[in-house]
Design an enzyme around this catalytic site. Structure first.
Site, short mmCIF file in Angstrom:
data_model
loop_
_atom_site.label_atom_id
_atom_site.label_comp_id
_atom_site.label_asym_id
_atom_site.label_seq_id
_atom_site.Cartn_x
_atom_site.Cartn_y
_atom_site.Cartn_z
N LYS A 120 0.86 -1.18 0.00
CA LYS A 120 0.00 0.00 0.00
C LYS A 120 0.90 1.22 0.00
O LYS A 120 1.76 1.38 0.87
CB LYS A 120 -0.87 0.01 1.26
CG LYS A 120 -1.92 -1.09 1.30
CD LYS A 120 -3.19 -0.66 0.62
CE LYS A 120 -4.33 -1.62 0.88
NZ LYS A 120 -5.60 -1.17 0.27
N LYS A 228 -14.17 -7.22 -5.17
CA LYS A 228 -14.50 -7.41 -3.76
C LYS A 228 -16.01 -7.57 -3.69
O LYS A 228 -16.75 -6.58 -3.85
CB LYS A 228 -14.04 -6.20 -2.94
CG LYS A 228 -12.54 -5.98 -2.97
CD LYS A 228 -12.15 -4.70 -2.23
CE LYS A 228 -10.64 -4.51 -2.25
NZ LYS A 228 -10.22 -3.24 -1.64
#
Length: 313
Positions: A120, A228
């Site tokens: 990230k 997702k």
């Protein structure tokens, strides 16, 4: 958590987990929508898919609960994964933090046997993040460690091309969501000219109809999309995204979104079901490791592969 019970006293459990300020169904009437959907399931015996397109986390929770009820097992689909014959390779996730924190987390993932690491980025100075990536590449070539980065829309439009060029020097597999969502033409220009593959994630949130999905994919033409289920249409919506992407030569993989083991288990079984045996791309199913208190399901990690203990229901 949502529980369905039939007239034989059997139960099925699912997880409705919208993410505050991110999910398209993080809305004030969420509880009422869930209640009404459960009433429809009670009356008809089926999940009201058409009514829940705008509430993907409700849909995903009810889909999971219905499958669990019908199967009477955490094995939601019959696959080589659910039979315990094959594990699913996942990426190691390194969360944003200080340079030292991210370096330590990266080392932990490498020592844990992960051959695909996702960083990230966008929280600290970009030059420091490049330094981390450079350290990794000095030690491991792309043949040894696949490296993904997730910008979460952190780059400004004007700086994105240069930053993509800088990242591409280190054999990056892909970058997720380099600029903020909702700028289709700008994202399309990036995808046309990018030196490394771009994967859409947040961009897909709230894009729920078939027509909207077609318009997005045909306009932006990304190299990958990331699904997702609790954000992108539940199980049925994720399957539609994957099919439409495949028709356009766009790759995809699935990932969890901070669900408990209930949701994580459902996503793992869905990935095995939709992508078939011998999944080629590592999936993003590592967020369950973030919990110190979780629900017991027969999932376990061995190195960088997630396995299902088929003898447990």
């Amino acid at each position: 958590m949502v529980t369905l019970t039939d007239d034989k006293g059997r139960c099925g459990v699912g997880e409705c987990a919208p993410l505050p300020q991110l999910s398209c169904d993080d809305l004030p009437d969420y509880d009422e929508v869930l209640k009404k959907a459960c009433q429809v399931v009670e009356a008809t015996g089926d999940v009201p898919v058409e009514q829940l397109h705008s509430y993907p986390s409700v849909l995903f929770g009810l889909e999971t609960a219905m499958l669990h009820l019908r199967q009477q097992s955490w094995a939601l689909f019959d696959t080589s994964f659910s039979r315990g014959e094959e594990g699913i390779t996942i990426n190691g996730l390194v969360w944003m933090g200080t340079f030292d924190e991210m370096q330590r987390r990266m080392e932990e993932k490498l020592q844990g046997g992960f051959q695909c690491v996702k960083l990230k980025i966008g929280a600290i100075d970009f030059d420091q993040e490049l330094s981390l990536i450079k350290i990794l590449r000095r030690r491991f070539s792309r043949q040894v460690v696949e490296l993904r980065v997730d910008a979460n829309g952190a780059f400004a439009i004007e700086e994105a091309p240069l930053r993509l060029e800088q990242l591409a020097r280190y054999d990056i597999h892909s970058i997720e969501q380099p600029i903020p969502q909702g700028q289709w033409q700008e994202m399309a220009a990036l995808c046309r000219n990018t030196p490394l593959p771009i994967a859409l994630d947040e961009e897909l949130i709230g894009v729920n109809s078939t027509k909207e999905k077609e318009e997005l994919l045909d306009t932006i033409r990304p190299q990958y999309i990331i699904l997702k289920p609790s954000l992108h249409g539940g199980m049925v919506g994720s399957e539609e995204w994957i099919t439409m992407a495949q028709q356009r030569g766009i790759g995809s993989w699935m990932t969890s979104a901070l669900e408990s083991n209930i949701g994580l288990n459902a996503i793992a079984h869905l990935a095995a079901h939709l992508y078939g045996p011998h999944i080629t791309l590592p999936q993003g199913l590592g967020t369950g490791q973030l919990f110190t208190d979780n629900i017991d399901v027969p999932l376990h990690l061995k190195g960088d592969r997630m396995w299902f203990s088929c003898c447990n229901s």
